[in-house]
Design an enzyme around this catalytic site. Structure first.
Site, mmCIF file in Angstrom:
data_model
loop_
_atom_site.group_PDB
_atom_site.id
_atom_site.type_symbol
_atom_site.label_atom_id
_atom_site.label_comp_id
_atom_site.label_asym_id
_atom_site.label_seq_id
_atom_site.Cartn_x
_atom_site.Cartn_y
_atom_site.Cartn_z
ATOM 1 N N LYS A 51 -39.985 72.406 -9.442
ATOM 2 C CA LYS A 51 -39.807 71.520 -10.579
ATOM 3 C C LYS A 51 -38.988 71.964 -11.655
ATOM 4 O O LYS A 51 -39.257 73.133 -12.092
ATOM 5 C CB LYS A 51 -41.235 71.033 -10.904
ATOM 6 C CG LYS A 51 -41.295 69.908 -11.890
ATOM 7 C CD LYS A 51 -42.798 69.512 -12.303
ATOM 8 C CE LYS A 51 -42.963 68.197 -13.242
ATOM 9 N NZ LYS A 51 -44.456 67.914 -13.690
ATOM 10 N N SER B 173 -45.701 63.006 -12.985
ATOM 11 C CA SER B 173 -44.086 63.544 -13.151
ATOM 12 C C SER B 173 -43.568 64.389 -12.275
ATOM 13 O O SER B 173 -42.305 64.396 -12.035
ATOM 14 C CB SER B 173 -44.197 64.096 -14.449
ATOM 15 O OG SER B 173 -44.598 65.237 -14.454
ATOM 16 N N SER C 246 -49.956 64.963 -12.700
ATOM 17 C CA SER C 246 -48.471 64.875 -12.346
ATOM 18 C C SER C 246 -48.371 65.494 -10.902
ATOM 19 O O SER C 246 -47.181 65.529 -10.381
ATOM 20 C CB SER C 246 -47.885 65.423 -13.546
ATOM 21 O OG SER C 246 -47.616 64.674 -14.450
#
Lengths: 477, 486
Positions: free
Chosen positions: A77, A152, A176
């Site tokens: 990420k 997210s 997330s």
């Protein structure tokens, strides 16, 4: 990758020198280059460094090392620092910032033989539940390109769901990891707060942020979790207790396991087709030998309000460093105050600004006691409710999200987006380990496409092993 | 007019702690490096970097608190103080707000004349220093009117303790005495170098005046920009005068921040009262609370050296040293410990102090070796003093023995015996020396006999010289007079 196999088998083939890490990385890079255009999971593939890392793993294998993640690509990420690569947080503020150091979790992936592979898209500074808040690209749900991947950590979930990588790292502050795992039909684990070092994770809300793995199976996720968990001297909040290896599974069924069903998380409000999937999942747990017990979390209904005071309060302070002085975007101004204002106006997107404003307000003199202090007290009560519930059960089960992946632009009102984390946020506030795993499909409300739903499991603090054992039995049902 | 008023002064000072590394990262805590060479992701606040507390800094601060008898709460925490400024990389400072490491405490100090004073502390807390800004392209180095500003982050993250006093000080002299006491204490605890010229101690003074006998405080001003203890004293003095003049002319003192101008010897307005800045303090989520057990506190308390004020009181009351002697002993590194050891070895305090401050200090200058590092042990000095007290040797031989032992070590008594340096007091032996000297100096003999007392001093010197310095001067004088008057 387009070569569905288990992480253990892939690592074994590299350890046995049947395949090299470099070959795997090359294939993964070529595959991503060919197929990611439609999905948008990655913000950057970093071919050169990826191959260099793969070669370093091959060298270690040649030197006789046996590594648990040997040659396994792990997408990262893009809020995790990775030396020599751009680390953007999905923000214009950091669009061109090259990290000079590497996050501990990523270093541990490398140490275990994994190959950091590409940086994945996210809601800007990890604030959002659909990946739509990224300033740097759109990520689509690989199972339905007109649906969001969740957020997210949407890019990391989509990359695994599209079989572009067997594993990825995400971060979870209020859901997330779990919500995108549910939307994309894969497994995503948020470890206990403090289990995985946050050093190198660009902070959103420091007291909640936690790095965790995505994978296609519980066993895959467990291997990556084992690699990254453990005390780190560079993170004072990381916990110094031995992380039990979770990737060795012994349980065949759920006999003797008490699974709590939370009264406040009743299924009545869900779409009938969605509710049916969860009812079936609970029935499966029962059939596997678990005892289902009703537990109650009376303060859980305050969780969303609590979270949206505490997380923005911390964020307002954490994001103060993005000021145009030392790194990242700088927009010239008449004086230093003007420079700050112009830089931050141009660098942050609307959701980030909204949360900075909420957080600044919650901490302001005259409001601090009513908002921040009250929310901290509520958080303590919520955690106490979970502790009490876990006296009556060993694991808590609930939906991970109330719907399947929704359409782009479907949640324009911020509050409706915040509601997507209704089931995940209370667990985050309590710091508990939790995962989402696929539990069935429901028809998309607009076009009827079967879309995955996630079962959320949560365990008491530091009981990742129990959590993954139960998930593994459920997965094999 | 001055007598009508009483000054009320409080001091706030920041002291950099002496540690190897910075407060929250491993960068060197050193003064004077090339700009931006002592920096890392943490103290530069790169995205994703996290603070890890420096345990030595925490210990230093708690020891400082214990030394002023502050309360050390079992639980304390760090907080974030939020404000934007380019010298602060995170745009928040990790500090302590409502639960500092120490609460309360009393600084015991004395004035140059020996008057003992006390000043309460509000708290001492731990925080991190900021970087340093240099404003370029104008004449006075200030932000206003500058063309560009450069930032050096070497100092960013250096551990800093903030000491806040209660408004207990009543004169510039007391304020300086208070600061000297803090410096003395921190240096002796080893927690800071306290070098004002390197900025490792920076202080502000809050000054107000009121009519003598009043119980309400007057409006205070905050004085900044003082770079020595002397300028603190001068600045406070000047500010008191300014406030008295204002009040006497019917005006009011405004709450404001004033800067001290060293060359003009006056304070000038820097900032008038602004609305209180909202720092939005909240608990630092990247750091765990700090918890102490009673046994950890006891261990830290046991590590404290003898405290300066206790020593001062002992020196004044038991040893009857003057304030100047006591202060000199306490403020010269190692001297008070040494003196205490000499006294413990049996020497009278006054003689010990005389030797330590005069003969030993001269030898230290000559040899470039401090007394505690010389070969002269406290036991040896006590032995030497005993030799003098029991009149085994005189002061001249004592100086020689001291000098020998200083350089070579060993026992003064053994040296006196081995080299036959003992004082000669036998009148018969001395009479022989006297007779010889009188015979050789007829002029002096006749000078004395014609009433010139000074001649006796000369003759006495000659006799002592004749005895190789060993003759007891008193016996010599007695025998000289006896023979001259015979």
């Amino acid at each position: 990758m387009a070569q569905t196999t288990t992480v253990a088998a892939l690592a074994a083939s590299v350890n046995a020198r049947e395949r090299s890490a470099r070959e795997i990385a090359q294939a993964a890079l070529a595959d991503a280059a060919a197929r990611d255009g439609a999905i948008g999971a990655f913000l950057a593939l970093n071919e050169d460094v990826t191959l260099a890392w793969a070669e370093s793993i091959d060298a270690r294998i040649s030197a006789g090392e046996q590594l648990p993640l040997a040659g396994v690509p792990v997408a990262i990420k893009d809020n995790l620092a990775l030396a020599g690569t751009r680390t953007t947080c999905g923000s214009k503020m950091l669009e061109n910032w090259v990290a000079p150091y590497t996050a501990t979790a990523v270093e541990r992936v490398l140490r275990a033989g994994g190959v950091p592979f590409g940086k994945t898209n996210l809601d800007e500074f990890a604030m959002g539940s659909s990946c739509e808040n990224s300033a740097l690209g759109v990520t689509r749900n690989p199972l339905h390109l007109e649906r969001v991947p969740g957020g997210s950590s949407g890019g990391s979930a989509a990359a695994v769901a599209a079989d572009l990588t067997p594993l990825s790292l995400g971060s979870d502050t209020g859901g997330s990891i779990r919500e995108p795992a549910a939307f994309c039909g894969i497994v995503g684990l948020k470890p206990t707060y403090g289990r995985v070092s946050r050093y190198g994770l660009i902070a959103f809300a420091s007291s909640l942020d936690q790095i965790g793995p995505f994978g296609r199976s519980v066993a895959d996720v467990a291997l990556l979790y084992d690699a990254i968990a453990g005390k780190d001297p560079r993170d004072a909040t990381s916990v110094d207790r031995p992380a039990e290896a979770t990737s060795v599974f012994t349980r065949q069924d759920l006999r003797g396991m008490r699974i709590g069903i939370v009264s406040e998380f009743g299924l009545d409000a869900l779409e009938p087709s969605v509710r049916a999937v969860y009812e079936a999942a609970y029935a499966d747990l029962l059939r596997l030998g678990a005892e289902l017990v009703d537990v109650t979390l009376p303060t859980a209904r305050y969780a969303l309000a609590t979270y949206y005071l505490l997380a923005p309060a911390e964020a307002s302070s954490n994001l103060a460093r993005f000021d145009g002085i030392r790194y990242g975007l700088r927009v010239a101004g008449d004086d230093v105050g003007d420079l700050y204002e112009k830089t931050r106006a141009a660098g942050f997107g609307p959701e980030v600004k909204r949360r900075i404003l909420i957080g600044t307000h919650a901490l302001s003199s005259g409001y601090y006691d009513a908002y921040y202090v009250k929310a901290q007290k509520a958080r303590t009560l919520i955690a106490a409710d979970f502790a009490k519930a876990f006296q009556a059960c060993d694991i808590i089960a609930s939906p991970a999200a109330s719907t399947t992946a929704f359409a782009f632009q479907a949640k324009k009102d911020p509050y409706s987006m915040y509601l997507m984390d209704y089931y995940t946020i209370p667990i985050s506030l309590a710091g508990l380990p939790s995962l989402s795993q696929p539990c069935g499909f429901a028809p998309d409300p607009l076009d009827g496409t079967p879309m995955p739903l996630g079962l959320q499991l949560a365990a008491p603090l530091f009981e990742e092993r129990r959590l993954l054992e139960v998930a593994r039995v459920f997965e094999a049902r | 007019m001055r007598e009508k008023y009483e000054a009320v002064i409080g001091i706030e000072c920041h002291v950099e702690l002496k540690t190897q590394s910075k407060m929250f990262c491993g960068c060197a805590n050193e003064f004077g490096g090339e700009p931006n060479t002592q920096i890392c992701p943490v103290c530069l606040a790169l995205p994703g970097a996290l603070p890890v507390p420096n345990e030595l800094a925490i210990r230093h601060l708690v020891r400082a608190g214990l030394a002023v008898n502050a309360e050390i709460p079992a639980f304390s925490k760090f907080d974030r103080k939020n404000y934007f400024y380019p010298d602060m990389p995170k745009n928040y400072q990790i500090s302590q707000y409502d639960m500092p490491l120490t609460q309360g405490g009393i600084v015991e100090f004395w004035l140059p004349d020996g008057t003992r004073k006390r000043c309460r502390l509000t708290r001492i807390h731990l925080e991190e220093d900021t970087g340093k800004l240099s404003h370029m392209g104008n004449t006075d180095g200030r932000l206003a009117g500058s063309e560009a500003s450069l930032v050096d982050y070497n100092r960013a993250g250096v551990p800093l303790m903030e000491c806040v006093s209660e408004p207990d000080l009543r004169s510039a002299e007391e304020a300086v005495g208070f600061l000297e006491a803090l410096k003395r204490l921190f240096v002796q605890l080893g927690v800071s170098d306290v070098k004002m010229e390197e900025g490792s101690l920076r202080c502000d003074a809050n000054v107000s005046i009121r009519l003598r006998g009043a119980s309400e405080y007057g409006t205070k001003t905050e004085i900044k920009n003082m770079n020595s203890f002397r300028s603190v004293g001068r600045a406070i003095e000047s500010e008191i005068e300014r406030q008295i003049a204002l009040v006497e002319s019917g005006q009011r003192v405004q709450q404001e921040t004033r800067g001290w101008n060293e060359s003009q010897g006056t304070t000038h307005l820097q900032r008038s009262k602004e609305k209180a800045h909202d720092y939005r303090y909240f608990p630092e989520p990247d750091l765990l609370p700090i918890c102490f057990t009673p046994s950890e506190i006891s261990a830290l308390r046991a590590s404290l050296p003898p405290l300066p004020h206790a020593r001062f009181d002992r020196y004044s009351h038991e040893y009857h040293f003057s304030a100047a002697v006591a202060t000199q002993l306490i403020d010269t590194p190692g001297l008070a410990d040494y003196l205490d050891d000499v006294v413990a070895a049996g020497a009278p305090a006054q003689s010990a102090a005389n030797f330590v401050l005069t003969d030993c200090s001269r030898l230290a200058n000559e040899t470039g070796v401090a007394l505690p590092a010389s070969h002269l042990t406290p036991a040896a000095l006590a032995e030497l003093i005993a030799l003098v007290e029991e009149k085994t040797i005189g002061s001249k031989i004592a100086k020689e023995v001291l000098s020998r032992i200083w350089r070579e070590g060993g026992s003064p008594r053994a040296l006196v015996i081995a080299e036959n340096l003992a004082q000669v007091t036998d009148p018969n032996v001395i009479d022989a020396f006297v007779a010889k000297v009188l015979a050789a100096n007829p002029q002096s003999v006749s000078d004395f006999r014609s009433g010139k007392e000074k001649a006796l001093m000369f003759l006495r010197g000659q006799v002592i010289k004749e005895s190789a310095g060993k003759a007891d001067p008193l016996v010599v004088e007695t025998r000289l007079r006896a023979q001259l008057q015979a």
